[in-house]
Write an enzyme that holds these catalytic residues in place. Structure first.
Site, PDB file in Angstrom:
ATOM      1  N   THR A  49       0.680  -1.020  -0.049  1.00 24.35           N
ATOM      2  CA  THR A  49       0.140  -0.224  -0.068  1.00 24.35           C
ATOM      3  C   THR A  49       0.782   1.392   0.076  1.00 24.35           C
ATOM      4  OG1 THR A  49      -1.713  -1.035   1.220  1.00 24.35           O
ATOM      5  CG2 THR A  49      -1.973   1.131   1.172  1.00 24.35           C
ATOM      6  N   TYR A 136       5.879 -13.490   2.729  1.00 21.52           N
ATOM      7  CA  TYR A 136       4.615 -12.885   1.790  1.00 21.52           C
ATOM      8  C   TYR A 136       4.332 -14.014   0.818  1.00 21.52           C
ATOM      9  CZ  TYR A 136       1.066  -9.722   0.656  1.00 21.52           C
ATOM     10  OH  TYR A 136      -0.462  -9.371   0.494  1.00 21.52           O
ATOM     11  N   LYS A 161       2.396 -14.591   5.801  1.00 19.34           N
ATOM     12  CA  LYS A 161       1.174 -13.869   5.212  1.00 19.34           C
ATOM     13  C   LYS A 161       0.771 -14.274   3.832  1.00 19.34           C
ATOM     14  CE  LYS A 161      -0.042  -9.043   4.309  1.00 19.34           C
ATOM     15  NZ  LYS A 161       0.568  -7.741   4.063  1.00 19.34           N
TER      16      LYS A 161
END
Length: 312
Positions: A49, A136, A161
């Site tokens: 983000t 991730y 994640k």
């Protein structure tokens, strides 16, 4: 290495840019401060983000330093690292030097790799600093049960994640990692990292993944926190209302243009009082009609919450 377990809604700040495309560090500090005051469980700075992919090394280091200074130890600060193995190691060292508490390891660029290569990439970055590291599982960095167990046993790897949405595979990975780490008692956490994670969190919660990224927290923390509490307390009526009126419409809008997972959030942050500026190429800013739609979606979400508060 001391591992601080994360809890609550995880805040992923945007990186504000000026009209000419430079990082606006003053607005970044204001954005992070506003978010932390709202009560997240952790701050993940300069990640997806935050347009990690578009940051120079010097910008990255200063962004991390600003976030660490503003947060002032109130919650853990994790910073993104990824790209080439050389870049990922350099950013991991920069995160450490600038006071971050941990690293979120993003996928390497472009290359398709065998599992042994993914494990080696993770180890190289994990060895670059002593910071706790969350892997991730996304894009070209997709772990199997075997490779996830292997990296979970690296001393600094403390979390997994998922950004694939493959609940069958993730469920098996969660079980395999928990079983493998049980004899050592090593703390380890699992995260839902899908864009607009709230829409899939009920399913993830059912397989033991209780933590998730909330891009919504960056511009509407009250909605993010209300949804989190509704899941935790089993308030199915509020969960359904927020999904129906806010999160599902937001996802439908997000899916209309690639990159809107970032651009919509920056627009929302600007609407909430902090001029986050444009996104950097190759992303594009949202159109005027879509901005109007976003305004209506946010208003509908806040109406749901206002109605809930009126009932109590």
């Amino acid at each position: 290495m001391e591992i601080e377990m994360l809890d609550g809604v995880l805040f992923f700040p945007v990186t504000p840019f000026t009209g000419s495309g430079e990082v606006d560090y003053d607005l970044l500090a204001a954005h992070v401060a506003k978010g932390v005051d709202a009560g997240p469980g952790g701050v993940f700075i300069a990640c997806g983000t935050g347009e990690f992919h578009a940051l120079e090394a010097e910008e990255f280091g200063r962004i991390v330093a600003v976030a660490v200074d503003v947060v002032a130890g109130r919650v853990p600060v994790y910073a993104g690292a990824g790209g080439s193995v050389a870049q990922a190691k350099a950013f991991a060292r920069s995160a450490k030097a600038n006071g971050a508490d941990g690293i979120l390891l993003l996928p390497p660029y472009l290359v398709t790799m065998p599992q042994a290569g993914l494990v080696a990439y993770t180890k190289a970055v994990a060895d670059a600093s002593d910071l706790p590291l969350i892997v991730y599982n996304r894009g070209n960095a997709r772990f199997t049960e075997v490779s996830a167990v292997e990296v979970s046993q690296f001393p600094t790897v403390v979390g997994f994640k998922d950004g694939t949405g493959d609940l069958d595979q993730v469920g098996r990975i969660v079980r395999a990692v928990i079983d493998a780490l049980e004899p050592s008692g090593k703390p380890f956490q699992f995260f839902n990292g899908l864009p607009t994670a709230e829409v899939s969190q009920q399913a993830y919660h059912a397989i033991g993944v209780t933590l998730y990224s909330s891009a919504t927290f960056a511009f509407a923390p009250e909605l993010a926190l209300a949804f989190y509490q509704s899941i935790q307390t089993g308030n199915e009526k509020l969960t359904a209302a927020l999904l129906r009126e806010f999160f599902h419409p937001l996802v439908r809008l997000r899916d209309q243009v690639p990159g809107y997972a970032v651009a919509l959030i920056k627009a929302g942050v600007t609407m909430d009082g902090i001029a986050a500026g444009p996104v950097r190429p190759p992303l594009v800013d949202i159109s005027a009609p879509h901005l109007d739609e976003l305004t209506q979606i946010i208003a509908a979400g806040r109406a749901v919450l206002a109605n809930e508060l009126a009932l109590h």
